[in-house]
Structure formats: structure tokens, C-alpha cells
Design a protein around this motif. Structure first.
Motif, mmCIF file in Angstrom:
data_model
loop_
_atom_site.group_PDB
_atom_site.id
_atom_site.type_symbol
_atom_site.label_atom_id
_atom_site.label_comp_id
_atom_site.label_asym_id
_atom_site.label_seq_id
_atom_site.Cartn_x
_atom_site.Cartn_y
_atom_site.Cartn_z
ATOM 1 N N TYR A 246 -38.675 -60.712 -20.860
ATOM 2 C CA TYR A 246 -38.136 -61.120 -22.166
ATOM 3 C C TYR A 246 -39.211 -60.998 -23.243
ATOM 4 C CZ TYR A 246 -34.066 -62.842 -19.642
ATOM 5 O OH TYR A 246 -32.931 -62.927 -18.864
ATOM 6 N N ASP A 247 -40.453 -61.332 -22.879
ATOM 7 C CA ASP A 247 -41.550 -61.171 -23.827
ATOM 8 C C ASP A 247 -41.768 -59.694 -24.154
ATOM 9 O OD1 ASP A 247 -41.888 -63.905 -23.842
ATOM 10 O OD2 ASP A 247 -43.530 -63.898 -22.387
ATOM 11 N N LEU A 248 -41.642 -58.838 -23.149
ATOM 12 C CA LEU A 248 -41.794 -57.400 -23.383
ATOM 13 C C LEU A 248 -40.688 -56.883 -24.286
ATOM 14 C CD1 LEU A 248 -42.766 -56.169 -19.780
ATOM 15 C CD2 LEU A 248 -44.262 -56.374 -21.779
ATOM 16 N N LEU A 249 -39.452 -57.353 -24.069
ATOM 17 C CA LEU A 249 -38.338 -56.939 -24.906
ATOM 18 C C LEU A 249 -38.525 -57.442 -26.333
ATOM 19 C CD1 LEU A 249 -35.583 -55.575 -25.181
ATOM 20 C CD2 LEU A 249 -34.524 -57.707 -24.407
ATOM 21 N N ASP A 250 -39.042 -58.645 -26.474
ATOM 22 C CA ASP A 250 -39.297 -59.211 -27.799
ATOM 23 C C ASP A 250 -40.290 -58.344 -28.573
ATOM 24 O OD1 ASP A 250 -39.028 -61.312 -29.805
ATOM 25 O OD2 ASP A 250 -41.076 -61.868 -29.266
ATOM 26 N N ALA A 251 -41.314 -57.841 -27.858
ATOM 27 C CA ALA A 251 -42.321 -56.999 -28.506
ATOM 28 C C ALA A 251 -41.739 -55.659 -28.944
ATOM 29 C CB ALA A 251 -43.496 -56.785 -27.559
ATOM 30 N N GLN A 252 -40.722 -55.163 -28.210
ATOM 31 C CA GLN A 252 -40.120 -53.872 -28.547
ATOM 32 C C GLN A 252 -39.083 -53.977 -29.668
ATOM 33 O OE1 GLN A 252 -38.698 -51.485 -25.233
ATOM 34 N NE2 GLN A 252 -40.136 -52.474 -23.821
ATOM 35 N N LEU A 253 -38.664 -55.188 -29.987
ATOM 36 C CA LEU A 253 -37.623 -55.396 -30.998
ATOM 37 C C LEU A 253 -38.152 -56.273 -32.126
ATOM 38 C CD1 LEU A 253 -34.609 -56.106 -28.601
ATOM 39 C CD2 LEU A 253 -35.143 -53.946 -29.747
ATOM 40 N N PRO A 254 -39.033 -55.726 -32.962
ATOM 41 C CA PRO A 254 -39.577 -56.537 -34.056
ATOM 42 C C PRO A 254 -38.472 -57.030 -34.987
ATOM 43 C CG PRO A 254 -40.041 -54.203 -34.388
ATOM 44 C CD PRO A 254 -39.505 -54.337 -33.008
#
Length: 617
Positions: A246-254
Motif C-alpha cells: 500500500y505504501d508502494l502504491l501510495d508513492a506511485q499515485l501522487p
């Protein structure tokens, strides 16, 4: 009540308390919509300083502690999805109260210079505080939860100096006024991480085309990450890594907040803080000139100048206290206006206008007259509390032009009072609040838009004294409205460009008053029937639900019976409203439609009744 202290000083006081139980059962808590607690008080003193001078001082107080309006959900998760009038709601707002405290001090100084010239000086100060927490999803679902609040604290100072001059054939009124309002506004949005991530899921589903339900579902998260990374991700991988993916997805979706299930159950609040400093100056004059016994003309002018300063603050949401860097979901930063996030965004502007009126009046006979009038009006422009872009592009001022012709008088030996008028009004720059979800925003928010409207209408008022104790009244209005609003994105994210509409409405009220002669005291009986034609279905800018009571005409039958003692000190009454139990809903509220699928409506109060008592001294 009134009390004479001495020959030069008297006091008058009023006190009113109003309590009412809720008319809808809230199955989630004991906060039943419709519950009212209100206390109002006023005390005023009049000092006759001299034969020519009087001073009046008054203090007003108003306290409201109501349950907020009910959100009658029409989604599948609501208490009664198909029937907003089932008598039950599930509203889980934090607090769910409407509170208001108002106190005001006013001074009025009256002075007669001579038989022709008099003056009035008014000075007042009012303090106004309010808060109103409302359920905005119409359900008690924990992961479909959204509340809004509106907290305001306003201090308003007003002063006016007016002169009145009466000549042989004219009457002149002129003067000026100044007001200043210092206001603080706090607009909180209350939800939780479970609901926030459901809203994010809805946004991702719309962007990818996959029918996701909730991003915390390991199967759905695995599918999403597989598509985005091109690597096979299993539900077991999602569960094993905790919040990592989820943290990785958060980083990909500014700009799109994504947090993992490790933060489940946490409160999530977003805020807008606004301050306003509003000043208004005005000067005016109005003259009523009597040409002869039949004709008189009235001319009036007013110059208004408004100066407004406004600020916005849009800080990060409260989850940042335990997870720094979490983006806002609803109150998202506006590109180019980041100053509202990092500090305080400020704006100021001023507006002015000259408005006036001209009236020609003809006295047909001792009991009847006719008139023709032309008038213009003005309401200053301003700023939208939730739209920092209005710091550069303020809302347009409202400007109106009105034409009216009418006739009124007493006929048939003064037993039939008649008023009839025709009018046409143009309103440019009308300010209207709508829910809007522009591209890139997860949830709808209320914004203000401008539009132009034209009104053509007629009004008839009849009061017929049938006997000395029976009176019948009739009021009807007809109006045709043409509206054109500026394009906007609606609550579903659709660009609404077809914003022109034409509606025609007919409303009427019938009243019946009877004052029967009785041996003790005075008995007053009154009944009224009110009809409002509903034309909401003709408005293309509104999303229309297929729900009971929506778009129905409003038909209200109200009645009251009151008995007053011979000395006039005590009055006892019983009343009933909406005795036909007419079921009508408001327009649908789509604030949470896109994110949670939870639209709701408000309902008009059902059949209610009450008793009252009053003491005059």
C-alpha cells in the motif's frame, strides 16, 4: 410584558422557549431528527429624555440546541432505502447537533429638531456563534461514513444615521450606514480510514475500469498491483507484506492517498479555515412627492460600497499525526494555490453600485390606488470558502432589475381587501451552491456558481370579511422562471453544460379565521391550506432519484385554536401542522454518491402538533 417605571422610563421584556421531540427515530443513537430546543429573550428600555428626544436600549438573546437535520438514505445500506417516510433513519454523525448562540445590543436615539425635521441614530453589536454536525451518507456503515460541520464565530457592528423631513407636499428620507463583520469559519469533514480508502477505491475503479469494492480486500489489491507492476502478485503476498504494498502504491499515485489496513479504524479529518473582514458603506435618499390629491411620485437612490478581505487555510488531514505525508482526500490542494496549504492564502477586493427606484402612484378613490414601479438591486461579489481559486476570480456580484404594476384597495363597503400585481425581474450573477466533483477529486464538495435568471409573475391577495366574526383569505402567485447557469461538474463528475431551464409554478394559500362570541374570554380559530407546486424535475442540473415523495407538490393543512382570558394576560393554544401528512422530499444530496454510493434526501416535517401558553404583563 411592559412595565412603566416612571413618567420618563419604561421597560419591555419578552421570553420564549420552544421544545419539540424528534419526528424520526434514529436507530443508531438517541439523536432523533426534528428535535428542537430553543430559548429566545429580549429586554428593552425606553427613556424619554425630553419632549424631543428618546433613547431606546435593547438586548437580544437566542440559543438553539437542536438535533441536526436527518439524512434519509436512499442507498441499499440505508435504514429504509425505498421509503424516506418510514419514520426511521440510521445517522451516526459525531455529535449530530445544531447549536447556535446569538446575543445583540442595540441603541436607538430619536430626536425631533422641529415639526418638520427628525432623526434616528442606530448603533448595534451582535455576536453570533454556530456549529452544525450533519450526517452526509444516510447510513450507519462504518466504512461509508462522512460528516460535515460548519463552525462560525461572527462579530457584527452596525450603525446608521437617518433624517426625515416632512414638507408641505413631500416627505424626504436620507442618511447613511456603516457595517463591519469580522468572521471566523471552520469547515471540518469527519470520516475514518476505512471510509477514506473506500473512496480511493471508487476513484481507482473509475480510472482502471475494474469493479473494485474496497482496496483492503487482498484479492482486489493483488489484481490491481499485478496490473500496475506487470508482476504476478497474490492475495497471500498482500497479506504477508502488511502495509508495504500500500505504501508502494501510495508513492506511485501522487495526490491520491493510499494507506494499508494497519491503520484501520483511525479517525480521518480534513479542514478548511477561513477568516473574513467585510465592510459596507452606504448613503441613500428617498423622496415621496405629492403632485396633487390623486398623484404622487417616489424617487430613491442608494450608493453601496463593499470591501472584503478573506483568507484560506487547508492543512494536511489529521492522519498525518501518525502517518506523515498522507495526502488529503476531499479538500485537496489546488494547483497554483499551495499557499493555502503551507500557510495562509489572502485576498481582498471591493465592489460598488448605485441602485434606485422610481414609483408612480394614483389614488383611484378613498379606498383604492394603483402604482407602477421600477427598481434595481445589488448584492456584492465575494469568495467561496472551499474554492481558493476565487482569490483571483471572485464571485460576480448579483444585480437585479424589477418592474411591477399593481392595484390594491377596499371594496364592497370595506369588506373585501384586494391586491393584484404583475412583475418582471432580471437577476444577473445569481450565486448558487451546488455539489461538484471535478476530474482528479475523489469526492464531491459544495461550490458556488453564478447564473442569470428572469422572472415573470403575478400575485393576487384577497381578504373577505364575510361577517363580523368570520374572515376568508386567499393568496396566489404565479411565476415563470428562465435560468442559465455556468457549466460545472456535478456530484457524479459529469460536466453539465446544458444548464438552461424554464419552469412555471403556481402557489396559493387559503386561510379561514373565526372569532366566535363566547361568554368568557376570546376564542380565535384559524385554518390554512398552503399549496406549493414542485418544478424540480424540470431542472437539468439536478440528479433526480426515483424515490417516494420526490418531485411531489407540497400540500399543507395547518390549524390553530387559542383562548385568551378577558384581561388579556393569559393565552392558551393548541395547533397542528401538516394535518394531511403530506410527504415531500427535498432535492437529493449527492455529496457521497461518487465515493460511497450513498445519496440521501431530506424530508419535510410530517404531521405534528403542539400546545402553547403565553403570559402578558
Amino acid at each position: 410584558g411592559n412595565m412603566v417605571v416612571n413618567d420618563s422610563f419604561s421597560i419591555r421584556g419578552n421570553f420564549l422557549t420552544n421544545n419539540r421531540d424528534g419526528y424520526v427515530k434514529n436507530t443508531e443513537n438517541h439523536k432523533d431528527p426534528g428535535s428542537v430546543k430553543n430559548v429566545t429573550a429580549r429586554i428593552a428600555g425606553l427613556w424619554t429624555i425630553s419632549d424631543a428626544t428618546q433613547l431606546q436600549l435593547s438586548w437580544d438573546y437566542d440559543k438553539v440546541d437542536n438535533v441536526s437535520r436527518g439524512a434519509h438514505g436512499i442507498s441499499e445500506w440505508a435504514e429504509c432505502p425505498d421509503d424516506p417516510f418510514c419514520g426511521r433513519v440510521s445517522n451516526d454523525a459525531y455529535g449530530n447537533t445544531e447549536e447556535r448562540d446569538m446575543s445583540a445590543v442595540t441603541g436607538k436615539l430619536f430626536h425631533d429638531f422641529n415639526d418638520q425635521l427628525s432623526s434616528k441614530w442606530i448603533m448595534s453589536y451582535r455576536d453570533y456563534e454556530t456549529a452544525n454536525v450533519e450526517d452526509m451518507d444516510g447510513t450507519a456503515e462504518f466504512d461509508r461514513h462522512l460528516d460535515t460541520d460548519n463552525i462560525e464565530d461572527s462579530d457584527i457592528f452596525y450603525t446608521e444615521l437617518q433624517f426625515n423631513f416632512e414638507g408641505d407636499n413631500f416627505f424626504l428620507v436620507f442618511g447613511g450606514n456603516y457595517s463591519r463583520e469580522d468572521t471566523y469559519q471552520e469547515i471540518p469533514l469527519y470520516t475514518n480510514t476505512d471510509s477514506a480508502m473506500r473512496a480511493v477505491t471508487a476513484e481507482l475503479a473509475g480510472a482502471t475500469g475494474f469493479p473494485f469494492d474496497h482496496i483492503w480486500n487482498p484479492n482486489e489489491m493483488a489484481l490491481l498491483m499485478t496490473v500496475l507492476t506487470g508482476q504476478p502478485i497474490t492475495p497471500g503476498d498482500v497479506e504477508a507484506t502488511g502495509n508495504l504494498l500500500y505504501d508502494l502504491l501510495d508513492a506511485q499515485l501522487p495526490g491520491v492517498p493510499v494507506v494499508g489496513p494497519g491503520f484501520a479504524g483511525e479517525r480521518w479529518s480534513e479542514y478548511y479555515y477561513n477568516t473574513g473582514d467585510f465592510k459596507n458603506y452606504g448613503i441613500y435618499g428617498d423622496i415621496d412627492f405629492q403632485i396633487n390629491e390623486k398623484w404622487n411620485v417616489i424617487f430613491g437612490l442608494r450608493y453601496s460600497w463593499d470591501d472584503k478581505s478573506f483568507t484560506w487555510q487547508n492543512p494536511p488531514n489529521t492522519l498525518n499525526a501518525i502517518r506523515p505525508g498522507t495526502a488529503n482526500l476531499v479538500f485537496t490542494p489546488v494547483p497554483g494555490y499551495e499557499e493555502a496549504v503551507t500557510g495562509t492564502l489572502r485576498a481582498s477586493d471591493d465592489w460598488s453600485d448605485l441602485t434606485g427606484r422610481a414609483v408612480v402612484r394614483y389614488q383611484i378613490n378613498d379606498t383604492a390606488q394603483t402604482f407602477l414601479s421600477y427598481s434595481t438591486g445589488y448584492k456584492s461579489g465575494g469568495y467561496d470558502s472551499l474554492e481558493p481559486v476565487t482569490s483571483d476570480h471572485p464571485l460576480d456580484p448579483e444585480e437585479s432589475t424589477n418592474y411591477e404594476w399593481g392595484i390594491k384597495g377596499d371594496f364592497f363597503n370595506r369588506r373585501l381587501v384586494t391586491e393584484f400585481s404583475l412583475y418582471y425581474m432580471e437577476l444577473d450573477g445569481r450565486q448558487r451552491s451546488v455539489y461538484s466533483k471535478p476530474p482528479g477529486q475523489a469526492n464531491a464538495t459544495p461550490i458556488l456558481i453564478n447564473g442569470d435568471q428572469e422572472f415573470t409573475g403575478a400575485e393576487i391577495v384577497l381578504n373577505w370579511l364575510i361577517t363580523d366574526t368570520i374572515q376568508l383569505g386567499f393568496l396566489t402567485t404565479w411565476r415563470d422562471t428562465d435560468s442559465t447557469w455556468e457549466p460545472f461538474y456535478n456530484a457524479e463528475g459529469e460536466l453539465i453544460e446544458d444548464t438552461e431551464s424554464s419552469t412555471a409554478d403556481t402557489d396559493y394559500t387559503i386561510t379561514f379565521d373565526w372569532f366566535p362570541e363566547i361568554s368568557k374570554g376570546r376564542l380565535d380559530l384559524r385554518a390554512e391550506y398552503i399549496f406549493y407546486e414542485n418544478s424540480i424535475l424540470e431542472d437539468p442540473t439536478i440528479i433526480h432519484p426515483d424515490i417516494k415523495g420526490y418531485g411531489e407538490d407540497r400540500k399543507l393543512l395547518n390549524a390553530r385554536a387559542a383562548w385568551t382570558t378577558d384581561d388579556g394576560k393569559w393565552t392558551f393554544g393548541i395547533w397542528g401542522k401538516n394535518l394531511l401528512d403530506n410527504e415531500v422530499t427535498s432535492s437529493v444530496d449527492n455529496l457521497t454518491l461518487a465515493s460511497f454510493g450513498t445519496p440521501f434526501v431530506r424530508i419535510e416535517p410530517p404531521r405534528t402538533w403542539g400546545i402553547e401558553a403565553a403570559y402578558n404583563f
